[in-house]
Design an enzyme around this catalytic site. Structure first.
Site, PDB file in Angstrom:
ATOM      1  N   LYS A   1      -6.831  -4.870  -2.812  1.00 54.83           N
ATOM      2  CA  LYS A   1      -7.445  -5.519  -1.642  1.00 54.83           C
ATOM      3  C   LYS A   1      -8.421  -4.563  -0.956  1.00 54.83           C
ATOM      4  O   LYS A   1      -8.114  -3.385  -0.781  1.00 54.83           O
ATOM      5  CB  LYS A   1      -6.355  -5.982  -0.667  1.00 54.83           C
ATOM      6  CG  LYS A   1      -5.500  -4.865  -0.085  1.00 54.83           C
ATOM      7  CD  LYS A   1      -4.415  -5.455   0.792  1.00 54.83           C
ATOM      8  CE  LYS A   1      -3.550  -4.410   1.453  1.00 54.83           C
ATOM      9  NZ  LYS A   1      -4.220  -3.491   2.351  1.00 54.83           N
TER      10      LYS A   1
ATOM     11  N   ASP B   1       0.790  -1.254   0.000  1.00 57.51           N
ATOM     12  CA  ASP B   1       0.000   0.000   0.000  1.00 57.51           C
ATOM     13  C   ASP B   1       0.817   1.296   0.000  1.00 57.51           C
ATOM     14  O   ASP B   1       0.477   2.247   0.719  1.00 57.51           O
ATOM     15  CB  ASP B   1      -0.966   0.007   1.203  1.00 57.51           C
ATOM     16  CG  ASP B   1      -1.917  -1.176   1.205  1.00 57.51           C
ATOM     17  OD1 ASP B   1      -1.866  -2.000   0.281  1.00 57.51           O
ATOM     18  OD2 ASP B   1      -2.718  -1.287   2.158  1.00 57.51           O
TER      19      ASP B   1
ATOM     20  N   CYS C   1      -1.884  -2.332   7.817  1.00 61.03           N
ATOM     21  CA  CYS C   1      -1.897  -3.284   6.690  1.00 61.03           C
ATOM     22  C   CYS C   1      -0.672  -4.187   6.634  1.00 61.03           C
ATOM     23  O   CYS C   1      -0.763  -5.333   6.194  1.00 61.03           O
ATOM     24  CB  CYS C   1      -2.088  -2.525   5.389  1.00 61.03           C
ATOM     25  SG  CYS C   1      -3.754  -1.814   5.288  1.00 61.03           S
TER      26      CYS C   1
HETATM   27  N1  TIU Z   1      -2.564   0.444   4.298  1.00 55.60           N
HETATM   28  C1  TIU Z   1      -2.958   0.675   5.547  1.00 55.60           C
HETATM   29  O1  TIU Z   1      -2.198   0.518   6.490  1.00 55.60           O
HETATM   30  N2  TIU Z   1      -4.253   1.173   5.720  1.00 55.60           N
HETATM   31  C2  TIU Z   1      -4.636   1.995   6.747  1.00 55.60           C
HETATM   32  O2  TIU Z   1      -5.793   2.378   6.839  1.00 55.60           O
HETATM   33  N3  TIU Z   1      -3.661   2.380   7.644  1.00 55.60           N
HETATM   34  C3  TIU Z   1      -3.792   3.252   8.657  1.00 55.60           C
HETATM   35  O3  TIU Z   1      -2.851   3.367   9.446  1.00 55.60           O
HETATM   36  N4  TIU Z   1      -4.898   3.974   8.773  1.00 55.60           N
END
Ligand code: TIU
Length: 225
Positions: A129, A24, A162
């Site tokens: 995802k 991500d 994530c």
């Molecule tokens: N990719 C991921 O970590 N999504 C989140 O929403 N992370 C947060 O720390 N909010």
């Protein structure tokens, strides 16, 4: 076998069955006006992970080892976004709302793209995802099975959301997982530190962590790259 100086002890992997998974590294988590900032986070912390993640990507590309990228995102009609996720809390913009980088966390919108520094190259796998974990409602398990992957090197953001969720899912599926310490970040430095600690506690209950330098040294010694 390649052996990396790691915690809680050395991480050994066979180069024929290793893959990198970068979680991500999207504009929505890293740039102003994206999902991360709408939640009230200080996004400046994310900057630290960009250079090390790029270096890790270059190492895998030079070695010819598989690279997988994930993106947290949702369909334009929000059909894969549980209301519980969209309606949680009091963000300045919700998933699907219009923001400065297009609709927040929607597949295909500029904000949901991976930042230029870490963008996928031709031949690399990109997994979209809807959840925090990379395995939930995705083809990742099949992809890794087809690649013959046994060992996963992880990077990306955010460490305790994530990245950790995906690492735990992978650990439960029998993968040996190594998280590269500088190539991951949290909006909360204390959460990053705690996550690294909890991953490698209890004899590596979730997996291993190593510095980028230790990984680089191990690969350079055996691969001449
Ligand atoms: N990719 C991921 O970590 N999504 C989140 O929403 N992370 C947060 O720390 N909010």
């Amino acid at each position: 076998m390649i052996t990396v100086e790691a915690q809680p002890f050395a991480f050994g992997f066979d180069p024929v069955s290793v893959a990198l998974i970068v979680i991500d590294m999207q504009r929505d988590f890293i740039e102003p006006g994206g999902f991360g900032e709408t939640l009230g986070n200080d996004i400046s912390h994310m900057q630290r992970a960009i250079g090390p993640t790029k270096t890790l990507l270059e190492l895998f590309r030079a070695a010819g080892w598989p690279v997988i990228h994930t993106r947290e995102n949702h369909a334009a009609d929000l059909g894969d976004c549980p209301p519980a996720k969209r309606e949680r809390g009091n963000p300045s913009l919700r998933i699907g709302d219009d923001g400065p980088m297009g609709r927040i966390l929607i597949r295909g919108e500029p904000g949901a793209e991976i930042i230029a520094e870490c963008a996928a190259r031709e031949g690399e796998i990109v997994i979209d995802k809807p959840g925090k974990g990379g395995f939930y409602a995705t083809p990742l398990a099949d992809t890794l099975s087809q690649l013959g992957t046994k060992s996963l090197v992880l990077a990306g953001v955010t460490t305790e959301v994530c990245v950790q969720t995906t690492m735990r899912e992978a650990n439960d599926r029998g993968f040996e997982c190594l998280l590269i310490e500088e190539a991951t970040e949290s909006y909360f430095p204390a959460f990053k530190a705690a996550t690294l600690d909890m991953i490698r506690a209890q004899g590596g209950i979730v997996g291993w962590t190593a510095s980028l330098d230790a990984f680089h040294r191990a690969v350079r010694n055996t691969q001449q790259i």
